[in-house]
Design an enzyme around this catalytic site. Structure first.
Site, mmCIF file in Angstrom:
data_model
loop_
_atom_site.group_PDB
_atom_site.id
_atom_site.type_symbol
_atom_site.label_atom_id
_atom_site.label_comp_id
_atom_site.label_asym_id
_atom_site.label_seq_id
_atom_site.Cartn_x
_atom_site.Cartn_y
_atom_site.Cartn_z
ATOM 1 N N GLY A 33 97.253 -12.549 16.321
ATOM 2 C CA GLY A 33 96.597 -11.251 16.481
ATOM 3 C C GLY A 33 95.097 -11.380 16.369
ATOM 4 N N GLY A 34 94.441 -10.244 16.105
ATOM 5 C CA GLY A 34 92.988 -10.217 16.040
ATOM 6 C C GLY A 34 92.424 -11.011 14.890
ATOM 7 N N MET A 35 93.202 -11.211 13.819
ATOM 8 C CA MET A 35 92.705 -11.946 12.661
ATOM 9 C C MET A 35 92.934 -13.442 12.765
ATOM 10 S SD MET A 35 91.318 -9.900 10.465
ATOM 11 C CE MET A 35 91.391 -10.937 9.028
ATOM 12 N N VAL A 38 99.766 -16.877 12.767
ATOM 13 C CA VAL A 38 100.674 -17.002 11.634
ATOM 14 C C VAL A 38 101.744 -18.031 11.981
ATOM 15 C CG1 VAL A 38 102.165 -15.794 10.003
ATOM 16 C CG2 VAL A 38 100.274 -14.575 11.098
ATOM 17 N N ASP A 146 94.708 -1.059 7.323
ATOM 18 C CA ASP A 146 95.336 -1.356 8.608
ATOM 19 C C ASP A 146 96.855 -1.282 8.490
ATOM 20 O OD1 ASP A 146 95.366 -1.971 11.293
ATOM 21 O OD2 ASP A 146 95.313 -4.136 10.990
#
Length: 607
Positions: A33-35, A38, A146
């Protein structure tokens, strides 16, 4: 990669993925994702964990690293039944990462998308579990910021709220305005969407949105472009048509005024009241299809744990330097597991006929050497001597007859006497020169008042360097910039000390870590001048002004104020103050424009 079952959303590692992180072998991809990305991994004891590596763009931002370090340390205090606890982390490495307990279940977003809305009884248990998770998170002084269906995982014994606090770290960076999207507009609160202060009540608003999505399959503010949904969140009321009647209390979560929203503890009580039977989390709280999916994930995770690791070649980090740096193990990693290390490969063998690496081999002056050279590979066997007609042209010369050595020693003694006499004359002359130049050296050290010193003369005769301007430089609290960097990039002290005591802090911003004192702009060069409004900022002005101070209080400057800053390295900068971070910004920084004249004067040493 063998053993990966796509049916349970485990995906093989891609070509750019690392084989391991800090000694944790990566078994599969869980998502991205944006971060960051995983991965599924395992502790040395075999327990599965979810390891998230942060995107390089975020890891390069010093303010993100500072916030990420704070949020991870705070997240360690969160030990609730409905959260995924932090297992291990590294916030200081080249690429930060965070490991939490692995939850063998799909996200709420995936489950609803694949199987449809949850039954009303499941929604009550989901809502109560999420509210309990928020209670624990908020007690640790963390605001999730979030909360959304993809950050809620469905386990066999209840929901798990994940990724709490990390969005706050990302919001504190300048990257949020350059393509890195942090936070999901469809699940933001009105105050978050309007750029106002975010509190624990903002998470309650998102909690209501997640509950509506779980019960109905659509959000409370409809679908469509994110900016349109965000507009409806800020200015309109939610659409709760089709929501089961006993979930009507969820409407209170959508109050525009954060003070009017219920607390997580109140939501748990409301869920208990709405349930016909006491709420109890058990293995049967989810529909059968989702429960079967969880069982399948548990089996797949066990299969991956038993699969043998596939060795992958790793390119050394610094191929130019064949000697690896000393390695420091991660404090949380077992000593038996190599940390941050590439697979060991054997060094290439040098052929025995190779040429020594220090230069060409010079042939010996004679063909017969009693011993082989002590360096390089052994020499090849030499052929026997050739006959007389094949000998080389050179011949050993006969030794000269011995001479009388007395004359030589007399000449040497005379040369020594002459040399001593000459050296004595030179020393006397040098002493006279030193005596005559001492007064000039002293005046040059203190000649700033008279204007006759050598430093001032060299500054006057040096041609003016070409100025370089950098606009919108954001300096976080307790960070500094160096004028030699292009562009100036904020950095903090490696040991976490104050920038006021770092020798290379050409310009720093210091707020005493929020101690309440007046924040400061300063320089380790101790030559800062706040110009008057009537003065025009230029190199000539900065050279002429000598009202030096080490620091200027932030209360003394306003937008457009200019400061002359002289670094110890000889750079001169005109700093134009543009403002401080707004109150609703989660970070604390100052924004400045910097015009640098590099090497405009001689370097100096601050005593």
């Amino acid at each position: 990669m063998t053993g990966v079952q796509r049916g349970v959303e485990f995906r093989p590692l891609e070509s750019g993925d690392p084989a391991s992180v800090a000694g944790y072998r990566l078994a599969a991809r869980l998502g991205a994702g944006g971060m960051g990305t995983v991965y599924l991994s395992y502790t040395p004891g075999g327990h599965p964990i979810a390891l998230k590596t942060i995107r390089p763009e975020l890891g390069e931002d010093p303010e993100f690293r500072r916030r990420f370090r704070q949020e991870v340390q705070a997240a360690q205090r969160v030990q609730g039944l409905y959260t995924a606890p932090v297992i291990d982390y590294d916030t200081e490495g080249e690429r930060p990462w965070l490991a939490t307990a692995y939850v063998a279940g799909p996200s709420l977003a995936s489950a609803v998308g694949e199987h449809g809305p949850l039954p009303a009884e499941s929604v009550l248990l989901l809502l109560a579990g999420m509210a309990e998770a928020l209670s624990v998170i908020h007690r640790a002084d963390i605001v999730h910021r979030d909360l959304k269906p993809s950050n809620v995982l469905l386990a066999s014994d209840g929901p798990r709220v994940i990724d709490f606090g990390i969005a706050r770290a990302a919001d504190a960076t300048a990257l949020t305005g350059t393509g890195v999207s942090i936070g999901t507009p469809s699940f933001m609160s009105p105050e978050q969407g309007a750029g106002k202060r975010v509190t624990a009540a903002s998470d309650v608003f998102a909690l209501g949105q997640v509950a509506v999505f779980a019960a109905r399959g659509t959000g409370a503010y409809g679908d469509g472009p994110s900016h349109a949904v965000l507009y409806r969140i800020v200015h309109e009321e939610p659409d709760l048509d089709g929501l089961p009647e006993h979930l009507g209390f969820v409407a209170r979560c959508f109050a525009k005024d954060p003070a009017e929203r219920p607390s997580p503890a109140e939501i748990i009580a409301l869920c208990q009241e709405a349930s016909p039977t006491p709420l109890r989390q058990s293995g049967s709280w989810l529909p059968e299809a989702i429960a079967a999916q969880i069982t399948q994930r548990v089996s797949a995770s066990a299969a991956l744990a038993a699969a043998p690791a596939v060795p992958t070649p790793t390119v050394p980090a610094t191929p130019a330097d064949p000697t690896p740096p000393p390695h420091t193990p991660h404090p949380h990693t077992p000593a038996s597991t190599p940390v941050h290390a590439a697979p060991t490969t054997a060094a290439p063998q040098v052929p025995t006929t190779a040429t020594p690496s220090f230069g060409p081999v010079v042939p010996l002056p004679r063909p017969q050497a009693p011993f082989p050279p002590s360096y390089g590979p052994p020499a090849a066997p030499r052929p026997p001597f050739a006959p007389q007609h094949q000998q080389p042209a050179w011949r050993p010369l006969p030794l000269p007859p011995k001479k009388n050595q007395a004359g030589k020693w007399i000449g040497i003694a005379a040369a020594v006497v002459m040399g001593l006499f000459w050296l004595g004359s030179c020393a006397s002359a040098l002493g006279d020169l030193g005596d005559s130049s001492d007064s000039y050296g002293d005046s040059s050290a203190t000649g700033g008042d008279t204007g006759s010193g050598s430093d001032l003369e060299s500054t006057r005769t040096r041609p003016d360097p070409t100025p370089v301007t950098y606009r919108g430089v954001n300096i976080p609290e307790s960070y500094s910039v160096r004028f030699a960097d292009a562009p100036p990039k904020p950095f903090d002290a490696p040991d976490g000390s104050s920038p006021r005591y770092e020798s290379d802090s050409d310009l720093y911003y210091y707020d005493g870590n929020g101690s309440g004192n007046d924040p400061l702009l300063g320089s380790s060069g101790e030559k800062v001048v706040l110009l008057n409004n009537a003065q025009k900022g230029s190199l000539a002005t900065c050279r002429a002004e000598t009202r030096y101070t080490k620091e200027v209080k932030l209360s003394q400057v306003s937008k457009g104020s200019q400061l002359c800053v002289h670094s110890s390295s000889g750079h001169v900068a005109l700093v134009t103050f543009q403002g401080r971070a707004p109150e609703n910004d989660p970070s604390d920084y100052v924004s400045v424009d910097i015009t640098v004249w590099r090497n405009a004067e001689d370097p100096s040493t601050v005593e």
